[in-house]
Design a protein around this motif. Structure first.
Motif, short mmCIF file in Angstrom:
data_model
loop_
_atom_site.label_atom_id
_atom_site.label_comp_id
_atom_site.label_asym_id
_atom_site.label_seq_id
_atom_site.Cartn_x
_atom_site.Cartn_y
_atom_site.Cartn_z
N LEU A 61 0.72 -1.24 -0.02
CA LEU A 61 -0.09 0.03 0.06
C LEU A 61 0.78 1.35 0.04
CD1 LEU A 61 -2.95 0.54 0.44
CD2 LEU A 61 -2.72 0.97 2.73
N LEU A 62 1.91 1.09 0.69
CA LEU A 62 2.86 2.07 0.85
C LEU A 62 3.26 2.82 -0.57
CD1 LEU A 62 5.57 1.75 3.50
CD2 LEU A 62 3.82 3.36 3.61
N SER A 63 3.65 2.26 -1.33
CA SER A 63 4.23 2.58 -2.71
C SER A 63 3.20 2.70 -3.72
CB SER A 63 5.12 1.73 -3.08
OG SER A 63 4.90 0.18 -3.24
N LEU A 64 1.78 2.54 -3.40
CA LEU A 64 0.80 2.66 -4.66
C LEU A 64 0.81 3.85 -5.30
CD1 LEU A 64 -2.17 0.58 -3.15
CD2 LEU A 64 -0.39 -0.07 -5.00
N ASP A 65 0.72 5.01 -4.45
CA ASP A 65 0.32 6.31 -5.07
C ASP A 65 1.48 6.97 -5.90
OD1 ASP A 65 1.95 6.41 -3.05
OD2 ASP A 65 1.39 8.46 -2.38
N ARG A 66 2.52 6.15 -5.87
CA ARG A 66 3.71 6.39 -6.84
C ARG A 66 3.52 5.55 -8.26
NH1 ARG A 66 8.57 8.04 -4.20
NH2 ARG A 66 9.73 7.28 -5.68
N ILE A 67 2.63 4.75 -8.29
CA ILE A 67 2.11 4.10 -9.69
C ILE A 67 2.06 4.99 -10.81
CG2 ILE A 67 1.10 2.33 -10.94
CD1 ILE A 67 0.61 0.91 -8.58
N PHE A 68 1.08 5.88 -10.70
CA PHE A 68 0.79 7.03 -11.57
C PHE A 68 0.98 8.58 -11.13
CE2 PHE A 68 -2.61 3.45 -12.16
CZ PHE A 68 -1.96 3.22 -13.45
N ALA A 69 1.16 8.72 -10.00
CA ALA A 69 1.19 10.13 -9.57
C ALA A 69 2.49 10.99 -10.34
CB ALA A 69 1.53 10.30 -8.13
N LEU A 70 3.66 10.20 -10.16
CA LEU A 70 4.86 10.90 -10.88
C LEU A 70 4.55 11.26 -12.31
CD1 LEU A 70 7.55 9.12 -9.10
CD2 LEU A 70 6.79 11.26 -8.58
N ASP A 71 4.14 10.28 -12.89
CA ASP A 71 3.73 10.40 -14.53
C ASP A 71 2.84 11.53 -14.80
OD1 ASP A 71 5.81 8.53 -15.00
OD2 ASP A 71 4.52 7.10 -15.44
N PHE A 72 1.79 11.48 -13.74
CA PHE A 72 0.68 12.46 -14.08
C PHE A 72 1.06 13.96 -13.84
CE2 PHE A 72 -2.90 15.09 -12.08
CZ PHE A 72 -3.65 14.83 -13.18
N LEU A 148 -7.83 6.05 -9.82
CA LEU A 148 -8.95 6.69 -9.19
C LEU A 148 -8.50 8.11 -8.55
CD1 LEU A 148 -11.40 4.14 -7.45
CD2 LEU A 148 -12.16 5.27 -9.46
N THR A 149 -7.37 7.91 -7.93
CA THR A 149 -7.17 9.29 -7.11
C THR A 149 -5.97 10.02 -7.61
OG1 THR A 149 -5.63 7.91 -5.66
CG2 THR A 149 -7.89 8.00 -4.92
N VAL A 150 -5.58 9.59 -8.86
CA VAL A 150 -4.49 10.25 -9.55
C VAL A 150 -4.68 11.80 -9.72
CG1 VAL A 150 -5.11 10.12 -11.73
CG2 VAL A 150 -2.72 9.98 -11.09
N GLY A 151 -5.77 12.33 -10.03
CA GLY A 151 -5.71 13.61 -10.04
C GLY A 151 -5.92 14.54 -8.75
N LEU A 152 -6.12 13.76 -7.62
CA LEU A 152 -6.22 14.52 -6.37
C LEU A 152 -5.12 15.20 -5.69
CD1 LEU A 152 -8.78 12.04 -4.89
CD2 LEU A 152 -9.46 14.13 -6.20
N LYS A 153 -5.23 16.22 -5.12
CA LYS A 153 -4.03 16.84 -4.16
C LYS A 153 -3.53 15.88 -3.05
CE LYS A 153 -4.12 21.06 -6.37
NZ LYS A 153 -5.14 20.45 -7.12
N ARG A 154 -4.52 15.49 -2.29
CA ARG A 154 -4.10 14.88 -1.14
C ARG A 154 -4.76 13.39 -1.30
NH1 ARG A 154 -4.20 19.63 1.06
NH2 ARG A 154 -5.97 19.44 1.56
N GLY A 155 -4.37 12.70 -2.13
CA GLY A 155 -5.03 11.32 -2.55
C GLY A 155 -4.63 10.00 -1.72
N GLY A 156 -3.35 10.46 -0.92
CA GLY A 156 -2.72 9.34 -0.53
C GLY A 156 -3.46 8.46 0.92
N LEU A 157 -4.23 9.19 1.64
CA LEU A 157 -5.09 8.79 2.60
C LEU A 157 -6.27 8.18 2.04
CD1 LEU A 157 -4.42 8.55 5.63
CD2 LEU A 157 -6.09 10.53 5.96
N LEU A 158 -7.00 8.95 1.12
CA LEU A 158 -8.24 8.37 0.57
C LEU A 158 -7.96 7.05 -0.34
CD1 LEU A 158 -10.97 8.96 -0.42
CD2 LEU A 158 -10.28 10.01 -2.63
N LEU A 159 -6.77 6.97 -0.84
CA LEU A 159 -6.37 5.79 -1.60
C LEU A 159 -6.31 4.59 -0.91
CD1 LEU A 159 -4.99 4.70 -4.41
CD2 LEU A 159 -2.91 5.12 -3.39
N SER A 160 -5.90 4.69 0.58
CA SER A 160 -5.83 3.54 1.39
C SER A 160 -7.43 3.12 1.88
CB SER A 160 -5.07 3.71 2.60
OG SER A 160 -4.66 5.18 2.97
N LEU A 161 -8.04 4.28 2.05
CA LEU A 161 -9.52 3.98 2.49
C LEU A 161 -10.29 3.32 1.18
CD1 LEU A 161 -11.65 4.54 4.54
CD2 LEU A 161 -12.44 6.55 3.42
#
Lengths: 218, 243
Positions: A61-72, A148-161
């Motif tokens: 879960l820790l590294s999930l937001d990095r899948i698309f965020a950097l490329d976005f 789902l959360t790639v466009g959000l500013k603070r998507g990290g917490l929402l991503l885990s939820l």
């Protein structure tokens, strides 16, 4: 596809951070649990399958937001979306890259952590098999959540939820395989169901994730 | 005359304005009759005593908690396929109602479980899947709140709802596999079979179920109307700003 995979892997290895972090986290979980629960071998042995699976899941879960965020952020996701390779394929490749840098290393070091938690001897084989079969599902489900959360500013917490409820079946079957294996029972049924979840997610979720990315890039 | 007429917000507002008082009235009537009948005019169960009367809140709330998610799935699909805004707003309006019903079912279940099973909570398949359902509702609502553009939010939540439905079902069966149950089976549909629910309990329960259906309808209609008005308001505000 191969080029994209190689690029993602290279980025993961060279940019640092993401790759080692998940592993270190997994190790920390395995160290912290005995400190909290107490060093009795019997207790640890009974909870070891569950702890190892929960630890692997959280490390993933820790590294999930990095899948698309950097490329976005730098715009390469737009390029991928307009590239001749279908976006579904790109999602699958990115999930595969995520698995290669988190799920696979987790699977490989898990026997060592099993040793720390006094996992019964019969359990090691099934631990590696279940993590090897199950962690791809974690990566692909996580890629859907990240999309789902790639466009959000603070998507990290929402991503885990969003992602943690989706992880429930994988966790149940994965931990069940190890538990049954460790007790010397036949783990065939949960193993087959775990494999089914992985295969089904890998076949269907890239489409949902690609749809979500298209919405977010609109 | 087709159901798609109500995709027009104006038509929907007219019809729902007419329907809302009726549905509200039916809610009050059914819940009033059903609950009073259930609480005061049914005998105590020979084993469970008067705690059995929690059933009149617990069972309908649990049924509607699941049905609310199914309704959200249908309206989400309608939004994805035919892009009617009212449909997406109805899904958004139903989510907090469904979450509330889920929590009511969990809370009343805990209140009943304490004297009957001797514990507030057990990791029983039904209880666990309801807790997971509550988590799905929470994630869905959180995603609606997090995305600013309403159309993007509608699209993303619809995708989440469809994928979530599959995984919620999977979780249901995974949890069943994982632990044996303490919760009794449903007896509502067992009429005519052995060990049925006594008619003395059955009749008020059915009235209560209809009461909860109407309550759900009334709340969703009201909340959808609010959402439509909020959308109109934001459209007016942005038009003012442009002018």
């Amino acid at each position: 596809m191969i080029a994209l995979l190689v690029r993602d892997l290279r980025l993961a290895f060279r940019a640092g951070g993401g790759f080692g972090l998940g592993l270190a986290f997994f190790l920390l979980v395995a160290v912290l649990v005995p400190l909290g629960v107490g060093p009795e071998g019997g207790t640890l042995a009974t909870i070891a399958p569950g702890i190892l699976w929960v630890g692997a899941l959280l490390a993933c879960l820790l590294s999930l937001d990095r899948i698309f965020a950097l490329d976005f952020e730098d715009g390469s996701l737009d390029l991928l979306a307009t590239a001749p390779l279908p976006l579904e394929g790109a999602v699958a490749v990115k999930a595969a890259a995520h698995w290669l840098v988190t799920g696979l290393p987790l699977t490989l070091v898990s026997p060592v952590l099993g040793l720390l938690l006094f996992l019964p001897a019969d359990g090691y084989f099934w631990l590696v098999v279940s993590l090897g079969l199950g962690t791809p599902a974690l990566s692909i489900i996580g890629a859907f959540g990240a999309a789902l959360t790639v466009g959000l500013k603070r998507g990290g917490l929402l991503l885990s939820l969003l992602v943690l409820p989706l992880y429930v079946p994988t966790l149940i079957f994965g931990a069940e395989v190890v538990k049954r294996g460790a007790m010397g029972m036949d783990p065939g049924t949960p193993l087959a169901l775990l494999a089914a979840i992985t295969a089904g997610s890998a076949a269907l979720l890239p489409f949902a994730a690609a749809a979500a990315i298209r919405v977010n890039l609109r | 005359m087709s159901i798609w007429e109500y995709a027009n917000p104006k038509k929907f507002m007219q019809t729902s304005a007419w329907a809302l008082p009726w549905v509200t009235g039916l809610t009050v009537l059914c819940l009033g009759v059903g609950l009073v009948w259930g609480f005061f005019f049914t005998p105590d169960d020979y084993k469970q005593g008067s705690t059995v009367k929690i059933m009149f809140l617990h069972v309908p709330a649990a049924m509607m908690a699941i049905n609310a998610w199914v309704m959200m799935l249908v309206t989400s699909l309608i939004w994805v396929i035919r892009r009617h805004h009212v449909s997406a707003l109805a899904a958004k309006a139903a989510a907090p109602v469904g979450l509330t019903f889920t929590l009511i079912a969990l809370a009343t279940g805990a209140l009943w479980g304490q004297p009957m099973w001797g514990t507030w909570w057990a990791w029983d398949p039904r209880l666990t899947s309801f807790l997971i359902l509550a988590l799905f509702y929470l994630g869905y609502i959180a995603l609606w709140n997090a995305v600013e553009n309403p159309d993007t939010a509608a699209d993303l939540t619809s995708v989440l709802c469809v994928v979530g439905s599959v995984f919620a079902l999977l979780s249901r069966y995974a949890v069943k596999f994982w632990n044996q149950g303490l919760h009794q089976d449903s007896t509502i549909l067992k009429v005519g079979e052995k060990d049925p629910l006594d008619p003395a309990f059955y009749q008020p329960l059915v009235v209560c179920i209809f009461g909860f259906i109407f309550l759900f309808l009334a709340l969703v209609l009201l909340r959808t109307r609010t959402e439509i008005r909020a959308r109109r308001l934001s459209a007016l505000v942005s038009r003012e700003r442009l002018a």
